[in-house]
Every structure is written in C-alpha cells, then in structure tokens.
Design an enzyme around this catalytic site. Structure first.
Site, PDB file in Angstrom:
ATOM      1  CE  LYS A   1      39.301  46.018  35.095  1.00 21.46           C
ATOM      2  NZ  LYS A   1      39.909  47.032  35.695  1.00 21.46           N
ATOM      3  NE  ARG A   2      44.976  41.536  27.224  1.00 22.97           N
ATOM      4  CZ  ARG A   2      45.292  40.409  27.776  1.00 22.97           C
ATOM      5  NH1 ARG A   2      44.472  39.460  26.103  1.00 22.97           N
ATOM      6  NH2 ARG A   2      46.139  39.680  27.836  1.00 22.97           N
TER       7      ARG A   2
END
Ligand code: GLU
Length: 492
Positions: free
Chosen positions: A244-245
């Site tokens: 998700k980063r």
C-alpha cells in the site's frame, strides 16, 4: 490443461492476485483448457462473504470468467480430514502431543539453528512407548497431526524458474490436522487440486516454500503431482515488494479511472513479455500470444504512469458508442443527470477530437465540460496569462465577435477569417487566438481553436465571447490586483 485460481477471501482482489488469476486464465484460454475458481475459505475467522464477492466482481470486471466453480474449500473439510487420517494410518504422519511451552522452545531453537528445521516434535513422538499415542488420542488428549517429511530432497521442473531442489531436512514436519482435526492450508490445497484434477499450478513466488511440501503430500496420498510454476513478485518503484505504501493495490480502486482492458493489458505485462516491442494489446491478442516460456524470471515493477499511459491508448481505441456511454455516465455524476440529457448526442466528433489527449474517462469528461451549454469557469492561470491587458483583449474580442458572426461555421472559413483579421490589426494570429481560447473554454490549453469554435457552434461561441467581454472589463480598474497576481509564486 486444467488450472486454477485459489484466492483466500481474507482480503480484496489485489494486484498480485489479479495477475495470478489472469495468467492462469490466459493459459486455459490459450490451450482450450479449463479455468477453475476455488475460494480458500477455511480460515473462518478471517474469511468473509463480502471479500468473496469483491473478488468475484473484480474478476468479472477484468473479463476473467471461470469454467468451474466457485468451489468453496470449506465444503470439503471432511475429505481433507479423512486424507489426514489416511496419512496417519499408513505411517506418513504422526500424532504430536507437544505442549505450547515445548513448541515455543522448538521455535527458539529453530532460530538458533539458522533456519534448519528441527525434528523436535518428531523426536518426542518417537520417544513415546508403543501404542501410547493411540491410547492418549482415544482418551481425548488434544494433539495435532504432523506430516512425516521423508529423507532426501524434493525436486521439480518449475515452469518459470527451471529445475528446483529443496533438501527435505530443511522442511519442517508440517502440521496437517489441528487439534480440532481441521486441515491446514497445504493439506487442503493438495486434496482440492487433486480432486479438481489440476495439472498446472501457477502462482506467485511467495508460495515457493509450500511447493515441496505439497509435492511430498501429494505423493504420500497417491495423488498425481501437478506441474508448478512461480511468477516473480510485483515490486514497487523502489524495488521492494509492492504494498500500500506504493499506492492502491486493491483492484477495485482502479475501476473508476481505468478501463478494464487497460488493466488487463497492464497486468499481463507485469511479468510477461510478448517478445517484441508491442505493448498495447487487447485481450484477444494477449490470449493468442501468451506463453509460459515468456514469463519473466525477475520481479516486475508496478509503474502507475505506464498504467495511465496504457489507459490513454485503450481509451483512444475504444468503440465510440461505449466511449460515449462512459462519458455520459460520468457527466451524470458531475452535473446531475437531467443536465446531461446532454449535448453529446449527435456530437461524436467532439469526443473524437478530445479522446486522443485524455488518459482517463474522468479527464476526458472534464475536457468535455466546456463544450456543453452553460457557464464555464475561467482558470485563474489562463486569465492571468492571456487576459492581462484588458483594453487590448476587449478590443480583439470585439473585433472577433463581429468578424466571426458573419462567417460560415466551418473550420476553414473560420480560420481564414481570423487570420485576415489578425492581418488587418497588424498582429500575429496568436494574439487573437490565446484570449479567444480563454473566452471559449476558460482554459489556456485546448484542441485547435478552429475545432473548438466548430464544436461549440455559432451561438455558444458568440455568447461566450460576449460573456468574456463583460468579465474582462470588470477586471480592468484594479491594477493593484493585477500586479499582485503577477508577482504570486507559480503565477505564470
Ligand atoms: N489461497 C492462497 C492465497 O491466497 C493461494 C493458494 C495457492 O495458489 O495454492 O495465497
């Protein structure tokens, strides 16, 4: 060829899962085989129906259909347990009565042995007197069942990586049945793959360490061993595993801005290459060209810019009727449905003109807005740049209004009229075109100005010039403001 996609409904359909599904589907469609969908929902606490739905909808959106299923792993728990008992009965597994404290100590020891599997649970089982394990089990003492990993090594010819070999002594005696006799993932997967007669298991590299265990289990159960292939991980721009980063990893989050065929194309190129420079391909072409041999052995990078670019390419090839309905739907969201029983009808040329510049349906829709009747918004930057001398701009716009009014409304006569006017005024055509563009679209950039005039039509064009004349004059008496905005950072 019988292949499967076996997601766990403990999360959404993410980019990696969608790619695994797609590659398997491509293999099936390429070979006239069968694509089986199996939902691995045995982790009751973490699985949910909502996630199953989200996964199915994600696949449907991508155009990935399945020939069998969805099968639910939880429907076959009885068979999995029976298989575990069979392994126990024929000496391929043993009962493990280890206490939680003993197991914790084993784990600490594994760390000390730098990853080498210990056989501590096995040694404790071996130290029991003959018949003791059966007696204790019958008396109801809780215990797990562990697979007895044989001596030697386990090898397979990986469809992506080539020959693979694991030393069996590095493989822990894995638990196959928990104390409540529920099966663990590896046992359930092996039973279900055999039951569905899967002959090719293609999945992510993160499953590599499961493969020798599954091969050993299948052999011990007398099942045919399928072929295995492992697709390298998807990486973020920084070379780390995609997470998700790096941006959205849930496929559903792309549905608004990305066409399914663009996502399909993008996912196909994440770890596969057709072997030439071709990048923009529709699903049919990808099916024809896909092959296991061209799956890349190194990780591939998720490049959001490339996705946006591919989306633009697919947008520019989209069937006009479908494009129009997508834009109409988005217009409805932006403006309210009534406002939109709209002017796109009969104005296909407009979308044709705008589509080549847009990279998303959203951007395309926003670029359509200035061509619809109604108020336009002047971008402050455009005003600062092209209306900065109000007296002169008004002079030009007035002249344009008079000239264009008498003109036949086709691009060529419009162009001739504007250029003649520039000649009369003794200025370059750009001096007229830039303020006119702001008047017509509110923006500093647009397609060619004569196309813009043509698509707006005479009435709307002249109206907008009229409104611009009012707006420009309102701004004139405020030189203080003008110098202030000119000095503002980024104000050019
Ligand atoms: N259910 C597993 C997962 O979601 C996949 C199992 C498999 O492909 O063998 O990662």
């Amino acid at each position: 060829m019988r292949v499967r996609f076996a997601p766990s409904p403990t999360g959404f359909l993410h980019v990696g899962g969608a790619r695994t599904a797609l590659f398997n589907w491509l293999l099936a469609r390429r070979s006239g085989g069968t694509f089986v969908l199996r939902i691995e929902d045995t982790d009751r606490a973490r699985s949910s129906e909502a996630m199953t739905d989200a996964i199915l909808r994600g696949l449907e959106w991508l155009g990935i259909d399945w020939d069998e299923g969805p099968l639910f792993q939880s429907d076959r728990v009885g068979e999995h347990t029976a298989a575990g008992r069979r392994l126990l009965a024929c000496g391929h597994a043993y009962r493990d009565f280890s206490t939680p404290e003993e197991l914790a100590r084993d784990r600490a020891n594994i760390a000390a042995l730098a990853g080498e599997a210990t056989r501590a649970a096995r040694r404790r089982a071996e130290s029991l007197a003959s018949g003791e394990a059966e007696e204790r089990a019958e008396a109801g003492e809780p215990h797990a069942v562990r697979f007895l990993v044989p001596e030697g090594s386990t090898e397979w010819e990986d469809a992506v990586h080539g020959p693979m070999r694991f030393r069996n002594r590095d493989i822990d005696d894995l638990v196959i049945l928990r104390a409540d006799e529920s099966p663990t993932y590896n046992l359930a997967a092996v039973c279900d793959d055999a039951h569905a007669r899967i002959d090719m298991v293609l999945r992510g590299d993160d499953h590599l360490s499961n493969t020798p265990k599954q091969i050993l289990l299948a052999r011990a159960l007398g099942f045919p061993v399928p072929c295995f292939g492992h697709v390298p991980l998807i990486l973020g721009r920084d070379g780390r595993r995609l997470s998700k980063r790096h941006g959205a990893t849930n496929i559903a989050e792309y549905r608004r801005d990305v066409l399914p065929e663009a996502m399909f194309n993008f996912l196909a190129l994440l770890g596969w290459s057709p072997g030439d420079d071709r990048e923009v391909m529709d699903p049919g072409e990808i099916v024809r060209r896909f092959s296991l041999g061209r799956i890349l052995r190194k990780g591939s990078v998720f490049d959001a810019d490339k996705l946006a670019w591919l989306n633009g390419r697919h947008l520019s090839r989209l069937d006009p009727a479908r494009l129009e309905s997508l834009v109409n739907a988005r217009l409805g969201e932006l403006q309210g449905v009534e406002a939109v029983q709209n002017r796109l009808d009969g104005n296909e040329g407009l979308l044709e003109m705008l589509r080549t510049r847009a990279r998303s349906v959203d951007a395309l829709t926003r670029s359509v807005l200035p061509y619809l009747p109604g108020e336009i918004r002047y971008e402050p930057r455009a005003v600062r740049k092209h209306w900065k001398r109000p007296t002169q701009v008004r002079h030009y716009l007035e002249a344009l209004r008079r000239t264009l009014d008498g003109c036949e409304w086709q691009t060529e006569p419009l162009e001739r009229a504007l250029r003649d006017l520039a000649g009369e005024l003794g200025v370059g055509a750009g001096r007229l075109i830039h303020p006119l563009r702001v008047a017509l679209t509110g923006q500093a950039v647009s397609p060619g100005i004569f196309d813009v005039l043509y698509h707006l039509g005479r009435d709307l064009s002249l109206d907008r010039i009229g409104r611009a004349l009012e707006t420009v004059s309102e701004e004139e008496p405020d030189p203080a403001l003008a110098s202030q905005t000119a000095a503002a950072p980024g104000g050019r």
